[in-house]
Write a protein that holds these residues in place. Structure first.
Motif, PDB file in Angstrom:
ATOM      1  N   MET A 144       0.849  -1.179   0.000  1.00 28.86           N
ATOM      2  CA  MET A 144       0.000   0.000   0.000  1.00 28.86           C
ATOM      3  C   MET A 144       0.889   1.235   0.000  1.00 28.86           C
ATOM      4  SD  MET A 144      -2.754   1.159   2.879  1.00 28.86           S
ATOM      5  CE  MET A 144      -4.104   2.127   2.306  1.00 28.86           C
ATOM      6  N   LYS A 145       0.623   2.150  -0.921  1.00 30.69           N
ATOM      7  CA  LYS A 145       1.391   3.394  -1.011  1.00 30.69           C
ATOM      8  C   LYS A 145       0.681   4.474  -0.199  1.00 30.69           C
ATOM      9  CE  LYS A 145       3.839   6.292  -4.302  1.00 30.69           C
ATOM     10  NZ  LYS A 145       4.117   6.531  -5.718  1.00 30.69           N
ATOM     11  N   ILE A 146       1.439   5.140   0.666  1.00 32.58           N
ATOM     12  CA  ILE A 146       0.884   6.131   1.591  1.00 32.58           C
ATOM     13  C   ILE A 146       1.549   7.484   1.357  1.00 32.58           C
ATOM     14  CG2 ILE A 146       0.584   6.732   4.024  1.00 32.58           C
ATOM     15  CD1 ILE A 146       0.752   3.706   4.608  1.00 32.58           C
ATOM     16  N   TYR A 147       0.741   8.521   1.308  1.00 33.79           N
ATOM     17  CA  TYR A 147       1.205   9.904   1.178  1.00 33.79           C
ATOM     18  C   TYR A 147       1.368  10.494   2.569  1.00 33.79           C
ATOM     19  CZ  TYR A 147       0.710  14.965   0.689  1.00 33.79           C
ATOM     20  OH  TYR A 147       0.885  16.319   0.786  1.00 33.79           O
ATOM     21  N   ILE A 148       2.475  11.210   2.782  1.00 33.90           N
ATOM     22  CA  ILE A 148       2.703  11.910   4.042  1.00 33.90           C
ATOM     23  C   ILE A 148       2.981  13.367   3.714  1.00 33.90           C
ATOM     24  CG2 ILE A 148       4.049  12.047   6.172  1.00 33.90           C
ATOM     25  CD1 ILE A 148       4.420   8.987   4.106  1.00 33.90           C
ATOM     26  N   GLY A 149       2.104  14.242   4.143  1.00 32.94           N
ATOM     27  CA  GLY A 149       2.250  15.668   3.888  1.00 32.94           C
ATOM     28  C   GLY A 149       2.549  16.435   5.160  1.00 32.94           C
ATOM     29  N   ASN A 150       2.925  17.681   4.989  1.00 32.15           N
ATOM     30  CA  ASN A 150       3.266  18.596   6.070  1.00 32.15           C
ATOM     31  C   ASN A 150       4.460  18.081   6.882  1.00 32.15           C
ATOM     32  OD1 ASN A 150       2.817  21.113   7.232  1.00 32.15           O
ATOM     33  ND2 ASN A 150       1.692  20.220   8.935  1.00 32.15           N
ATOM     34  N   LEU A 151       5.423  17.485   6.168  1.00 31.09           N
ATOM     35  CA  LEU A 151       6.643  16.994   6.820  1.00 31.09           C
ATOM     36  C   LEU A 151       7.566  18.158   7.151  1.00 31.09           C
ATOM     37  CD1 LEU A 151       7.755  13.906   4.705  1.00 31.09           C
ATOM     38  CD2 LEU A 151       7.232  13.928   7.139  1.00 31.09           C
ATOM     39  N   HIS A 152       8.196  18.073   8.282  1.00 34.39           N
ATOM     40  CA  HIS A 152       9.220  19.048   8.658  1.00 34.39           C
ATOM     41  C   HIS A 152      10.367  18.950   7.649  1.00 34.39           C
ATOM     42  CE1 HIS A 152      12.426  20.953  10.959  1.00 34.39           C
ATOM     43  NE2 HIS A 152      11.451  21.551  11.636  1.00 34.39           N
ATOM     44  N   ILE A 153      10.949  20.063   7.286  1.00 35.54           N
ATOM     45  CA  ILE A 153      11.995  20.051   6.256  1.00 35.54           C
ATOM     46  C   ILE A 153      13.238  19.264   6.677  1.00 35.54           C
ATOM     47  CG2 ILE A 153      11.245  22.187   5.147  1.00 35.54           C
ATOM     48  CD1 ILE A 153      13.581  23.599   6.585  1.00 35.54           C
ATOM     49  N   LYS A 154      13.412  19.032   7.962  1.00 36.67           N
ATOM     50  CA  LYS A 154      14.568  18.272   8.454  1.00 36.67           C
ATOM     51  C   LYS A 154      14.263  16.777   8.612  1.00 36.67           C
ATOM     52  CE  LYS A 154      17.245  21.932   9.567  1.00 36.67           C
ATOM     53  NZ  LYS A 154      18.540  22.232   9.096  1.00 36.67           N
TER      54      LYS A 154
ATOM     55  N   MET B 197      12.202  15.884  -3.012  1.00 37.25           N
ATOM     56  CA  MET B 197      13.156  16.986  -2.869  1.00 37.25           C
ATOM     57  C   MET B 197      13.022  17.965  -4.034  1.00 37.25           C
ATOM     58  SD  MET B 197      14.472  15.901  -0.116  1.00 37.25           S
ATOM     59  CE  MET B 197      16.044  16.562   0.335  1.00 37.25           C
ATOM     60  N   ASP B 198      13.263  19.236  -3.735  1.00 35.37           N
ATOM     61  CA  ASP B 198      13.261  20.269  -4.758  1.00 35.37           C
ATOM     62  C   ASP B 198      14.516  20.098  -5.614  1.00 35.37           C
ATOM     63  OD1 ASP B 198      14.017  22.976  -5.891  1.00 35.37           O
ATOM     64  OD2 ASP B 198      12.056  23.452  -5.043  1.00 35.37           O
ATOM     65  N   LYS B 199      14.351  20.052  -6.917  1.00 35.13           N
ATOM     66  CA  LYS B 199      15.485  19.830  -7.819  1.00 35.13           C
ATOM     67  C   LYS B 199      16.460  21.001  -7.839  1.00 35.13           C
ATOM     68  CE  LYS B 199      13.059  16.684 -10.863  1.00 35.13           C
ATOM     69  NZ  LYS B 199      12.536  16.431 -12.206  1.00 35.13           N
ATOM     70  N   LYS B 200      15.966  22.208  -7.625  1.00 34.09           N
ATOM     71  CA  LYS B 200      16.825  23.387  -7.707  1.00 34.09           C
ATOM     72  C   LYS B 200      17.713  23.563  -6.482  1.00 34.09           C
ATOM     73  CE  LYS B 200      13.913  25.991 -10.833  1.00 34.09           C
ATOM     74  NZ  LYS B 200      13.128  27.197 -11.054  1.00 34.09           N
ATOM     75  N   ASN B 201      17.136  23.394  -5.288  1.00 39.01           N
ATOM     76  CA  ASN B 201      17.928  23.678  -4.087  1.00 39.01           C
ATOM     77  C   ASN B 201      18.216  22.448  -3.229  1.00 39.01           C
ATOM     78  OD1 ASN B 201      15.566  23.232  -2.610  1.00 39.01           O
ATOM     79  ND2 ASN B 201      15.079  25.405  -2.471  1.00 39.01           N
ATOM     80  N   GLY B 202      17.670  21.291  -3.582  1.00 39.36           N
ATOM     81  CA  GLY B 202      17.956  20.060  -2.858  1.00 39.36           C
ATOM     82  C   GLY B 202      17.281  19.931  -1.513  1.00 39.36           C
ATOM     83  N   ARG B 203      16.358  20.819  -1.213  1.00 39.56           N
ATOM     84  CA  ARG B 203      15.645  20.775   0.071  1.00 39.56           C
ATOM     85  C   ARG B 203      14.343  19.996  -0.058  1.00 39.56           C
ATOM     86  NH1 ARG B 203      16.062  27.137   1.372  1.00 39.56           N
ATOM     87  NH2 ARG B 203      18.319  27.252   1.476  1.00 39.56           N
ATOM     88  N   SER B 204      13.869  19.532   1.080  1.00 35.06           N
ATOM     89  CA  SER B 204      12.603  18.815   1.127  1.00 35.06           C
ATOM     90  C   SER B 204      11.463  19.722   0.673  1.00 35.06           C
ATOM     91  CB  SER B 204      12.320  18.348   2.556  1.00 35.06           C
ATOM     92  OG  SER B 204      10.997  17.883   2.681  1.00 35.06           O
ATOM     93  N   ARG B 205      10.524  19.135  -0.075  1.00 37.21           N
ATOM     94  CA  ARG B 205       9.331  19.889  -0.489  1.00 37.21           C
ATOM     95  C   ARG B 205       8.213  19.725   0.530  1.00 37.21           C
ATOM     96  NH1 ARG B 205       7.634  19.075  -6.351  1.00 37.21           N
ATOM     97  NH2 ARG B 205       6.294  20.786  -5.730  1.00 37.21           N
ATOM     98  N   GLY B 206       8.464  18.994   1.622  1.00 35.00           N
ATOM     99  CA  GLY B 206       7.487  18.889   2.709  1.00 35.00           C
ATOM    100  C   GLY B 206       6.522  17.736   2.583  1.00 35.00           C
TER     101      GLY B 206
ATOM    102  N   GLN C  18       4.785  19.772  13.772  1.00 32.16           N
ATOM    103  CA  GLN C  18       3.906  19.931  12.615  1.00 32.16           C
ATOM    104  C   GLN C  18       2.959  18.737  12.582  1.00 32.16           C
ATOM    105  OE1 GLN C  18       7.302  22.051   9.878  1.00 32.16           O
ATOM    106  NE2 GLN C  18       5.829  20.789   8.849  1.00 32.16           N
ATOM    107  N   TYR C  19       1.715  18.978  12.215  1.00 27.11           N
ATOM    108  CA  TYR C  19       0.727  17.910  12.158  1.00 27.11           C
ATOM    109  C   TYR C  19       0.773  17.231  10.797  1.00 27.11           C
ATOM    110  CZ  TYR C  19      -0.989  19.672  16.564  1.00 27.11           C
ATOM    111  OH  TYR C  19      -1.075  20.067  17.885  1.00 27.11           O
TER     112      TYR C  19
END
Length: 78
Positions: free
Chosen positions: A1-11, A34-43, A70-71
């Motif tokens: 089962m594939k699960i989506y997790i949103g509102n993740l802390h960037i760390k 991850m964001d392709k431009k800056n390599g940071r989490s997209r959350g 964060q919830y």
């Protein structure tokens, strides 16, 4: 089962996601988008659980969990 997790802390890390979901069953994979431009989490990210039953339990237990002040938004990925 594939699960989506949103509102993740960037760390948050993929290892932390795996550990969080392992309490509900075998985790086949965990990934954070991850964001392709800056390599940071997209959350947000995805976890692939081995069983449907474990995935449903994880969704019910972890949706709206306060994780790193964060919830989380946890639902079945479409």
């Amino acid at each position: 089962m594939k699960i989506y997790i949103g509102n993740l802390h960037i760390k948050a890390s993929e290892a932390e996601l795996t550990k969080l979901f392992e309490a509900f069953g075998n985790v086949c994979s965990a990934g954070i988008v991850m964001d392709k431009k800056n390599g940071r989490s997209r959350g947000f990210g995805f976890v692939l659980m081995e069983s449907q039953e474990g995935g449903i339990k994880a969704i019910h237990a972890l949706n709206q969990l306060n994780y790193k002040n964060q919830y989380l938004e946890v639902s079945e990925a479409m």
